[in-house]
Design a protein around this motif. Structure first.
Motif, short mmCIF file in Angstrom:
data_model
loop_
_atom_site.label_atom_id
_atom_site.label_comp_id
_atom_site.label_asym_id
_atom_site.label_seq_id
_atom_site.Cartn_x
_atom_site.Cartn_y
_atom_site.Cartn_z
N THR A 270 40.13 55.64 -17.44
CA THR A 270 38.99 56.10 -17.13
C THR A 270 38.22 54.78 -16.90
OG1 THR A 270 39.39 57.64 -18.95
CG2 THR A 270 36.76 57.20 -18.40
N LEU A 271 38.12 53.74 -17.52
CA LEU A 271 37.39 52.42 -17.05
C LEU A 271 37.97 51.93 -15.71
CD1 LEU A 271 35.43 50.44 -18.11
CD2 LEU A 271 37.45 49.17 -19.01
N GLN A 272 38.81 52.05 -15.35
CA GLN A 272 39.50 51.77 -14.22
C GLN A 272 38.77 52.66 -13.04
OE1 GLN A 272 43.64 51.33 -13.91
NE2 GLN A 272 43.94 49.93 -15.47
N LEU A 273 38.86 53.89 -13.21
CA LEU A 273 38.21 54.90 -12.33
C LEU A 273 36.73 54.71 -12.23
CD1 LEU A 273 39.81 58.20 -13.32
CD2 LEU A 273 40.33 56.76 -11.27
N PHE A 274 36.06 54.45 -13.20
CA PHE A 274 34.41 53.89 -13.32
C PHE A 274 34.18 52.74 -12.28
CE2 PHE A 274 31.09 51.20 -15.04
CZ PHE A 274 29.96 52.21 -14.60
N PHE A 275 35.11 51.70 -12.45
CA PHE A 275 34.69 50.55 -11.60
C PHE A 275 35.29 50.78 -10.18
CE2 PHE A 275 35.34 47.90 -15.59
CZ PHE A 275 34.09 47.27 -15.54
N ALA A 276 36.23 51.66 -10.07
CA ALA A 276 36.54 52.04 -8.51
C ALA A 276 35.40 52.71 -7.92
CB ALA A 276 37.86 52.72 -8.54
N ALA A 277 34.77 53.62 -8.84
CA ALA A 277 33.64 54.56 -8.40
C ALA A 277 32.57 53.63 -8.08
CB ALA A 277 33.44 55.37 -9.34
N ALA A 278 32.18 52.65 -8.87
CA ALA A 278 31.03 51.82 -8.62
C ALA A 278 31.27 51.07 -7.41
CB ALA A 278 31.06 50.84 -9.72
N ALA A 280 33.10 51.87 -4.84
CA ALA A 280 33.00 52.82 -3.71
C ALA A 280 31.57 53.04 -3.46
CB ALA A 280 33.72 54.24 -4.04
N ALA A 281 30.64 53.14 -4.42
CA ALA A 281 29.32 53.30 -4.33
C ALA A 281 28.79 52.14 -3.52
CB ALA A 281 28.67 53.81 -5.58
N LEU A 282 28.93 50.99 -3.88
CA LEU A 282 28.37 49.85 -3.49
C LEU A 282 28.91 49.76 -1.73
CD1 LEU A 282 28.90 47.13 -6.11
CD2 LEU A 282 26.76 48.21 -5.35
#
Length: 400
Positions: A270-278, A280-282
């Motif tokens: 879940t932590l890795q997915l959060f960083f990946a989403a962040a 991607a947003a940037l």
């Protein structure tokens, strides 16, 4: 006089058929995802049925090792409550705790008190950080698990040396006190630790993985030899399967929250997915601020632009927006021709009198009002008729 408040609902509002057409792909994907999740859950539930149960003949059960022990005169008894496990502890008994992490901290403390001076053996199967430090003081679970499942003993423990390589690779441990047997290391950290009792002949064995006890892998490597030696050192084996229905598991002061019940792998994922989403947003938001107009690399004919926009309006059934664009552009072009500032081109009280005077029409203000400021057309034919009338009006003004 018609105002915006009295206009009918816009034709751009999607119909139920259009909503279904646009959303059916997403709905189908969600249905397939749900079906796949249910299928995987069903398959995995059947595969893990009876895990580490000495009465189960399933691949992840442990009936095979129990029968091998019975051939050697060692009886196996299954218990499911803490009181039964504590009562069974003794010098002639090996107490196996199948899932130590299911025990509350209070249960762990009570169990440790019962086994510490019993002169028997306690075998902990894959205890994590939640339980190992209470049940085996001086042993700490490492967050990173072993990459290899089959390991060599590399220690002086007789049982490990006789068994040879075994599938002990799983949770790795750090030993903080001297005098412990550290076996089957992975990256210098052991996956099997023997903790001798402070006094007497008792001990506690910490096993990093349950593979040597499974029916499916018992005959591989030295798994059977290691399992029989660890479990067969005493004439009696008590197999403790912790249960959430055990009355002693109710401990209001130490109840696990939702995060404690999740495996550590899910939290890291879940932590890795959060960083990946962040990230991607940037990446998608790398252009900040207002849009800057740029010159096109090639010239595009005005007719192509008009046709492209018209197709978009038609695809969305946006006759109201198309009519608004036509009327607005016509009013903007007519205003300078009749002496009205462009800033007042969209004010009926300024444009219509000047337009009527320029065309020398008496009593025709209502028709001009309907043409330039009227409601949106009801169908495509009315939209085409509106465009023709606006074009005719502009030609008439230019000729007059």
């Amino acid at each position: 006089m018609t105002t915006e408040a009295t206009l009918p609902s816009t034709s751009a509002s999607p119909t139920a058929r259009q909503v279904w057409t646009r959303a059916r792909g997403i709905v189908l994907a969600l249905v397939l995802l749900l079906v796949a999740a249910v299928a995987i859950a069903a398959i995995r539930s059947t595969e893990r049925h009876g895990g580490l149960d000495p009465r189960s003949a399933d691949p992840y059960g442990s009936r095979a090792v129990a029968e091998l022990l019975a051939d050697r005169g060692i009886d196996t008894r299954v218990v499911t409550t803490l009181d039964e496990a504590r009562a069974a502890a003794g010098p002639d008994t090996t107490l196996l705790i199948a899932v130590p992490d299911l025990l509350t901290h209070r249960q762990q403390s009570q169990l440790r008190s019962a086994t510490a001076d019993s002169d028997g053996r306690t075998l902990l199967v894959a205890p994590g950080s939640w339980s190992v430090e209470r049940l085996a003081p001086g042993v700490v679970a490492d967050p990173a698990t072993s990459l290899d499942s089959t390991l060599s003993p590399h220690c002086a423990l007789p049982a490990a040396r006789r068994a040879g390589t075994a599938d002990t690779g799983g949770i790795r441990y750090t030993v903080t006190q001297p005098g412990y047997d550290e076996c089957y290391p992975s990256e210098r950290l052991p996956t099997l630790v023997r903790v001798p009792a402070a006094s007497g002949d008792g001990d506690t064995v910490v096993l990093g993985a349950p593979d040597i006890l499974y029916n499916d892998t018992l005959d591989e490597q030295g798994n059977a030899s290691l399992a029989l030696q660890l479990l067969g050192s005493r004439p009696h084996l008590v197999w403790y399967l912790p249960s959430l229905s055990d009355p002693s598991a109710t401990d209001p002061d130490e109840e696990k929250d939702f995060l404690d019940l999740l495996p550590s792998g899910w939290l890291w994922g879940t932590l890795q997915l959060f960083f990946a989403a962040a990230l991607a947003a940037l990446w998608r938001a790398r252009r900040l601020g207002p849009l800057v107009p740029e010159k096109l690399p090639v010239a595009i004919r005005a007719s192509e632009t008009v046709e492209g926009r018209a197709r978009l309006y038609r695809k969305a059934n946006a006759r109201d927006r198309a009519a608004t664009a036509l009327r607005s552009t016509t009013r903007t072009r007519l205003a300078p021709l009749v002496g009205v500032p462009v800033t007042q081109a969209h004010a009926p009280e300024a444009l219509l009198p000047a337009l009527s005077a320029h065309l020398h029409r008496d009593g025709d203000g209502q028709s001009l009002q309907s043409l330039l400021f009227g409601p949106p057309p009801g169908d495509d034919a009315a939209l085409i008729s509106l465009a023709d009338q606006l074009d005719a009006l502009e030609r008439e003004v230019r000729r007059s």
